[in-house]
Scaffold this active site. Structure first.
Site, PDB file in Angstrom:
ATOM      1  CG  ASP A   1       0.478 -28.742 -16.663  1.00 33.14           C
ATOM      2  OD1 ASP A   1       0.390 -29.744 -15.927  1.00 33.14           O
ATOM      3  OD2 ASP A   1       1.484 -28.509 -17.363  1.00 33.14           O
TER       4      ASP A   1
ATOM      5  CE  LYS B   1       3.415 -33.270 -17.000  1.00 34.15           C
ATOM      6  NZ  LYS B   1       3.348 -32.756 -15.623  1.00 34.15           N
TER       7      LYS B   1
ATOM      8  CG  ASP C   1       4.501 -35.156 -13.185  1.00 34.12           C
ATOM      9  OD1 ASP C   1       5.398 -35.670 -12.490  1.00 34.12           O
ATOM     10  OD2 ASP C   1       4.600 -34.032 -13.707  1.00 34.12           O
TER      11      ASP C   1
ATOM     12  CE  LYS D   1       7.813 -33.396 -11.008  1.00 26.62           C
ATOM     13  NZ  LYS D   1       6.558 -32.929 -11.581  1.00 26.62           N
ATOM     14  CG  LEU D   2       4.120 -40.592  -4.369  1.00 26.07           C
ATOM     15  CD1 LEU D   2       3.495 -40.196  -5.681  1.00 26.07           C
ATOM     16  CD2 LEU D   2       3.643 -41.969  -3.944  1.00 26.07           C
TER      17      LEU D   2
ATOM     18  CG  ASP E   1       6.384 -39.811   3.073  1.00 28.64           C
ATOM     19  OD1 ASP E   1       7.165 -39.829   4.042  1.00 28.64           O
ATOM     20  OD2 ASP E   1       5.182 -39.531   3.191  1.00 28.64           O
ATOM     21  CB  ILE E   2       9.310 -43.116   5.286  1.00 30.56           C
ATOM     22  CG1 ILE E   2       7.813 -43.237   5.567  1.00 30.56           C
ATOM     23  CG2 ILE E   2       9.940 -42.010   6.126  1.00 30.56           C
ATOM     24  CD1 ILE E   2       7.507 -43.696   6.989  1.00 30.56           C
ATOM     25  N   PRO E   3       9.988 -45.059   2.743  1.00 28.16           N
ATOM     26  CG  PRO E   3      11.947 -46.304   2.498  1.00 28.16           C
ATOM     27  CD  PRO E   3      11.356 -45.175   3.299  1.00 28.16           C
TER      28      PRO E   3
ATOM     29  CB  THR F   1      14.601 -28.433 -15.373  1.00 27.37           C
ATOM     30  OG1 THR F   1      13.182 -28.431 -15.278  1.00 27.37           O
ATOM     31  CG2 THR F   1      15.045 -29.623 -16.176  1.00 27.37           C
TER      32      THR F   1
ATOM     33  NE  ARG G   1       7.450 -23.964 -24.774  1.00 20.49           N
ATOM     34  CZ  ARG G   1       7.027 -24.821 -23.840  1.00 20.49           C
ATOM     35  NH1 ARG G   1       6.962 -26.121 -24.099  1.00 20.49           N
ATOM     36  NH2 ARG G   1       6.656 -24.388 -22.654  1.00 20.49           N
TER      37      ARG G   1
ATOM     38  CD  GLN H   1       9.905 -26.004 -19.882  1.00 20.88           C
ATOM     39  OE1 GLN H   1      11.007 -26.091 -19.350  1.00 20.88           O
ATOM     40  NE2 GLN H   1       8.895 -26.797 -19.565  1.00 20.88           N
TER      41      GLN H   1
ATOM     42  N   GLY I   1       3.242 -29.331 -23.055  1.00 26.86           N
ATOM     43  CA  GLY I   1       2.079 -28.673 -22.460  1.00 26.86           C
ATOM     44  C   GLY I   1       1.582 -27.535 -23.324  1.00 26.86           C
ATOM     45  NE  ARG I   2       3.691 -23.494 -20.386  1.00 28.20           N
ATOM     46  CZ  ARG I   2       4.672 -22.965 -19.670  1.00 28.20           C
ATOM     47  NH1 ARG I   2       4.546 -21.740 -19.202  1.00 28.20           N
ATOM     48  NH2 ARG I   2       5.767 -23.654 -19.408  1.00 28.20           N
TER      49      ARG I   2
HETATM   50  O1  C5P Z   1       3.802 -26.185 -20.941  1.00 24.91           O
HETATM   51  P1  C5P Z   1       5.081 -26.960 -20.962  1.00 24.91           P
HETATM   52  O2  C5P Z   1       5.332 -27.679 -22.270  1.00 24.91           O
HETATM   53  O3  C5P Z   1       6.266 -26.151 -20.514  1.00 24.91           O
HETATM   54  O4  C5P Z   1       4.831 -28.102 -19.880  1.00 24.91           O
HETATM   55  C1  C5P Z   1       5.827 -29.020 -19.538  1.00 24.91           C
HETATM   56  C2  C5P Z   1       5.309 -29.961 -18.497  1.00 24.91           C
HETATM   57  O5  C5P Z   1       6.374 -30.763 -18.054  1.00 24.91           O
HETATM   58  C3  C5P Z   1       4.737 -29.280 -17.250  1.00 24.91           C
HETATM   59  O6  C5P Z   1       3.660 -30.091 -16.776  1.00 24.91           O
HETATM   60  C4  C5P Z   1       5.891 -29.291 -16.283  1.00 24.91           C
HETATM   61  O7  C5P Z   1       5.473 -29.351 -14.946  1.00 24.91           O
HETATM   62  C5  C5P Z   1       6.599 -30.590 -16.665  1.00 24.91           C
HETATM   63  N1  C5P Z   1       8.009 -30.637 -16.315  1.00 24.91           N
HETATM   64  C6  C5P Z   1       8.939 -29.729 -16.788  1.00 24.91           C
HETATM   65  N2  C5P Z   1      10.261 -29.844 -16.425  1.00 24.91           N
HETATM   66  C7  C5P Z   1      10.642 -30.827 -15.605  1.00 24.91           C
HETATM   67  C8  C5P Z   1       9.707 -31.754 -15.129  1.00 24.91           C
HETATM   68  C9  C5P Z   1       8.389 -31.619 -15.509  1.00 24.91           C
HETATM   69  O8  C5P Z   1       8.604 -28.832 -17.542  1.00 24.91           O
HETATM   70  N3  C5P Z   1      11.912 -30.950 -15.299  1.00 24.91           N
END
Ligand code: C5P
Length: 234
Positions: free
Chosen positions: A10, A34, A61, A63-64, A66-68, A121, A183, A192, A212-213
């Site tokens: 990210d 990702k 990632d 996340k589309l 729209d119309i089919p 989420t 985590r 989160q 991610g982080r």
């Molecule tokens: O930094 P972190 O581990 O929280 O990153 C989680 C990744 O997963 C981010 O790119 C976030 O957009 C993605 N994500 C999420 N929860 C979701 C869908 C995607 O945290 N329900």
């Protein structure tokens, strides 16, 4: 594809992303990457080509929804970039997901994996009822959307590691669960809310964890990635 750790890159530029990935040069295992909306909208298809050329697998990632017909044509373009996983919103309906799959399938029959976002989420029961006028319990909605994705022929869903077991029960062991919200036991949870460690996610049956982080912001990202792999893949 077996179990794997997907690193959420990210970042807001190609420069930062490639500098981060440079740290993994020479490592035996190349992280599955990702690419989200921020990075893709900043850098376009070139970021996908650059990372692919370095030998990484890519989950695009975007996340589309729209119309089919639009989703089908957009997926055909993404498929030509040779990504490994891409996704749509299950809320776009079964027909939209079928169209996505059709667009994604190349002339030789091969295609990237296609997964669906069920309910984000960030959407809770209250927002679902008040904003979306969906009055069912959120976990039932998530399972219904997962079943719709299965019906449309998709390969899996993005979900919480807490839901991975239930999704497998309802949709089959081979239906992929890709789970963020991971985590380390001794780490920061950031924003989160419901988190699991890589080892716990392994036990609940997640197929891929998205991290991610805990990796990108770690003092030693290579060590943090390795720790994730050790806990999740073994
Ligand atoms: O930094 P972190 O581990 O929280 O990153 C989680 C990744 O997963 C981010 O790119 C976030 O957009 C993605 N994500 C999420 N929860 C979701 C869908 C995607 O945290 N329900």
């Amino acid at each position: 594809m077996g179990k794997d750790v997907i690193v959420a890159c990210d970042f807001d530029s190609m420069e930062k992303t490639l500098a981060f990935l440079d740290r993994f040069e020479g490592q035996v295992r190349k992280p599955f990457v990702k690419i989200g909306m921020e990075l893709y909208y900043a850098e376009g298809p070139q970021i996908v080509r650059e990372i692919k050329a370095r030998g990484h697998k890519i989950f695009l990632d975007l996340k589309l929804h729209d119309i089919p017909n639009q989703v089908k044509k957009a997926m055909a373009v993404l498929s030509r970039m040779d990504v490994d996983i891409c996704n749509v919103h299950a809320a776009g309906t079964v027909r939209m997901m079928e169209a996505a799959l059709e667009g994604l399938t190349r002339p030789d029959g091969s295609r990237p994996l296609l997964i669906a976002v069920t309910q984000l989420t960030s959407t809770d029961q209250e927002a679902m009822e008040k904003d979306l006028w969906i009055e069912k319990p959120i976990d039932e909605v998530v399972m219904h959307y997962a079943k719709n994705a299965r019906k449309a022929g998709l390969d899996g869903v993005v979900c919480s590691p807490l839901e991975a077991g239930k999704v497998h029960e309802a949709c089959g062991a081979d239906f992929l669960t890709v789970t963020p919200g991971v985590r380390f036991a001794d780490g920061n949870t950031d924003d989160q809310k419901r988190v699991m460690t890589p080892a716990e996610a392994k036990k609940t049956g997640s197929d891929y964890i998205v991290v991610g982080r805990p990796i990108t912001a770690a003092e030693d990202p290579v060590a943090a990635y390795q720790r994730c792999c050790d806990e999740f893949i073994g």
